[in-house]
Design an enzyme around this catalytic site. Sequence first.
Site, PDB file in Angstrom:
ATOM      1  N   TRP A 127       0.852  -1.204  -0.117  1.00  0.00           N
ATOM      2  CA  TRP A 127       0.135   0.065  -0.200  1.00  0.00           C
ATOM      3  C   TRP A 127       0.987   1.164  -0.034  1.00  0.00           C
ATOM      4  O   TRP A 127       1.779   1.402   0.800  1.00  0.00           O
ATOM      5  CB  TRP A 127      -0.793   0.004   1.195  1.00  0.00           C
ATOM      6  CG  TRP A 127      -1.933   0.997   1.327  1.00  0.00           C
ATOM      7  CD1 TRP A 127      -2.406   1.636   0.461  1.00  0.00           C
ATOM      8  CD2 TRP A 127      -1.931   1.989   2.648  1.00  0.00           C
ATOM      9  NE1 TRP A 127      -3.552   2.510   0.935  1.00  0.00           N
ATOM     10  CE2 TRP A 127      -3.137   2.821   2.286  1.00  0.00           C
ATOM     11  CE3 TRP A 127      -1.649   1.911   3.821  1.00  0.00           C
ATOM     12  CZ2 TRP A 127      -3.665   3.812   3.144  1.00  0.00           C
ATOM     13  CZ3 TRP A 127      -1.985   2.826   4.902  1.00  0.00           C
ATOM     14  CH2 TRP A 127      -3.015   3.568   4.446  1.00  0.00           C
ATOM     15  N   ASP A 208      -0.223  -5.549   9.324  1.00  0.00           N
ATOM     16  CA  ASP A 208      -1.307  -4.702   9.050  1.00  0.00           C
ATOM     17  C   ASP A 208      -2.329  -5.418   8.643  1.00  0.00           C
ATOM     18  O   ASP A 208      -2.646  -5.960   7.534  1.00  0.00           O
ATOM     19  CB  ASP A 208      -0.618  -3.755   7.958  1.00  0.00           C
ATOM     20  CG  ASP A 208      -1.865  -2.643   7.505  1.00  0.00           C
ATOM     21  OD1 ASP A 208      -2.818  -2.404   8.122  1.00  0.00           O
ATOM     22  OD2 ASP A 208      -1.378  -1.818   6.545  1.00  0.00           O
ATOM     23  N   ALA A 210      -6.292  -4.976   7.742  1.00  0.00           N
ATOM     24  CA  ALA A 210      -7.378  -4.013   7.372  1.00  0.00           C
ATOM     25  C   ALA A 210      -8.569  -4.407   6.798  1.00  0.00           C
ATOM     26  O   ALA A 210      -9.393  -3.857   6.499  1.00  0.00           O
ATOM     27  CB  ALA A 210      -6.795  -2.779   6.485  1.00  0.00           C
ATOM     28  N   LYS A 243     -13.163  -0.832   7.001  1.00  0.00           N
ATOM     29  CA  LYS A 243     -13.478  -1.781   5.745  1.00  0.00           C
ATOM     30  C   LYS A 243     -14.501  -2.762   6.582  1.00  0.00           C
ATOM     31  O   LYS A 243     -15.823  -2.798   6.047  1.00  0.00           O
ATOM     32  CB  LYS A 243     -12.720  -2.359   5.152  1.00  0.00           C
ATOM     33  CG  LYS A 243     -11.151  -1.682   4.827  1.00  0.00           C
ATOM     34  CD  LYS A 243     -11.243  -0.690   3.903  1.00  0.00           C
ATOM     35  CE  LYS A 243      -9.946   0.060   4.013  1.00  0.00           C
ATOM     36  NZ  LYS A 243      -9.577   0.886   2.588  1.00  0.00           N
TER      37      LYS A 243
HETATM   38  C1  LMR Z   1      -7.005   1.914  -0.374  1.00  0.00           C
HETATM   39  O1  LMR Z   1      -5.943   1.124  -0.476  1.00  0.00           O
HETATM   40  O2  LMR Z   1      -7.546   2.271  -1.398  1.00  0.00           O
HETATM   41  C2  LMR Z   1      -7.545   2.185   0.910  1.00  0.00           C
HETATM   42  O3  LMR Z   1      -6.903   1.798   2.158  1.00  0.00           O
HETATM   43  C3  LMR Z   1      -7.987   3.599   1.097  1.00  0.00           C
HETATM   44  C4  LMR Z   1      -6.527   4.349   1.385  1.00  0.00           C
HETATM   45  O4  LMR Z   1      -6.596   5.449   2.352  1.00  0.00           O
HETATM   46  O5  LMR Z   1      -5.760   4.515   0.386  1.00  0.00           O
END
Ligand code: LMR
Length: 394
Positions: A127, A208, A210, A243
């Site tokens: 991410w 992590d 989520a 989420k």
């Molecule tokens: C994503 O990866 O799209 C979500 O976790 C929202 C974000 O804050 O990036």
Amino acid sequence: MLSSLKKQPADRIIGLSALYNADPRSKKIDLGVGVYKDANGNTPVMRAIKEAEKRLWDAETTKTYTAMIGDGGFHTAMADLVLSNSVDRDRISFCATPGGTGAIHHVLELVKLTGANPTIWFSDPTWGNHLSIAKHLGMPFAKYGYFDNYTRSVNFEGMISDLSNVSKGDVVVLHGCCHNPTGANLNKTQWGLIADLLLEKEAIPFIDIAYQGFGEGLEEDAFGTRLLAGKFPEMFIASSCSKNFGIYRERCGLVMAISADPDTSEITQGNLSYVNRQNFSFPPDHGARLVTMVLTDTELRANWVAELEDVRLGMLSARKKLAEALRVECGSDRFGFLAEHRGMFSRLGATEDQVNKLRDEYGIYMVFDSRLNIAGVTEEKIETIAKAVIAVGI
Ligand code: LMR
């Protein structure tokens, strides 16, 4: 003074939403930001959360401060959900945070407070905000191989090979489930092997998590986190409720830091409290309170579990249908990986050029690295998406 500020690069996920919103085309398709959408393209308030809000409205008699680290009931309910009985509770320190992002930031700040200067290892890819936060905090970081862009599955050999280079005390960030952005996940055997390797290296895992409940199920998605929590003397967990409880804007996250023994845990706890105080004092409470109510009330919990399972199965079905539509369009099984991936995302393995073409020519928005949000793949859009993907040469 402000005139000396440099322009910051726009976040490439959040920036995409702005582009999408500004697009006047009526048939545009949003597969960008990781927000769940139902068949009508809405992001509903989950039934149990709505009911908990009604009850809270009636029952809440004060808005005075909670504790600096958030409410104890929230900590316990979340520890039950994420860790179950994998680790003794007196070794866990807690800190409620504004969202999972806040939790990630706080874990890294806690690492900084130790005075050690370990390398923070992230999967390649990960991410985008992981790297951005580490950079922002001035922490050294490295990447370990994770995804095979050809097979679109976990490159486990590469992962093991790169993680063989971690040093004692390095922090290794692992996605607890539903890897973002790829959708490719470790199996149980691979979790075990990673645990063995990191134990041998005396590294510290940082999970992590989520998307618990979006992959194989609530319990199954916690497998890796619980396995490691039961084995490591020290470990960090950043958990998000955005989420799986659908409470994105309430900003509800939690740090769980596992120390080697209860005495150390007390000191860790004090440091987490300090981190909250220095940043914003008390964490947001509303979302955490709703989550606690849902998790601790039999009826609300059953309602939440059922809706979450519908969401999960809906995404699974969309995966299978999209993979099938693509098989029909291209005459091969090369998109079969979509049905194998789990969670909200899959990485198609397209070039940025192809992603731009999808957006400009077909009004289909996905993240620049070809990550698509599977929740946006609703029934009536599947054929359009499949045709466009093949048309741009993916
Ligand atoms: C994503 O990866 O799209 C979500 O976790 C929202 C974000 O804050 O990036």
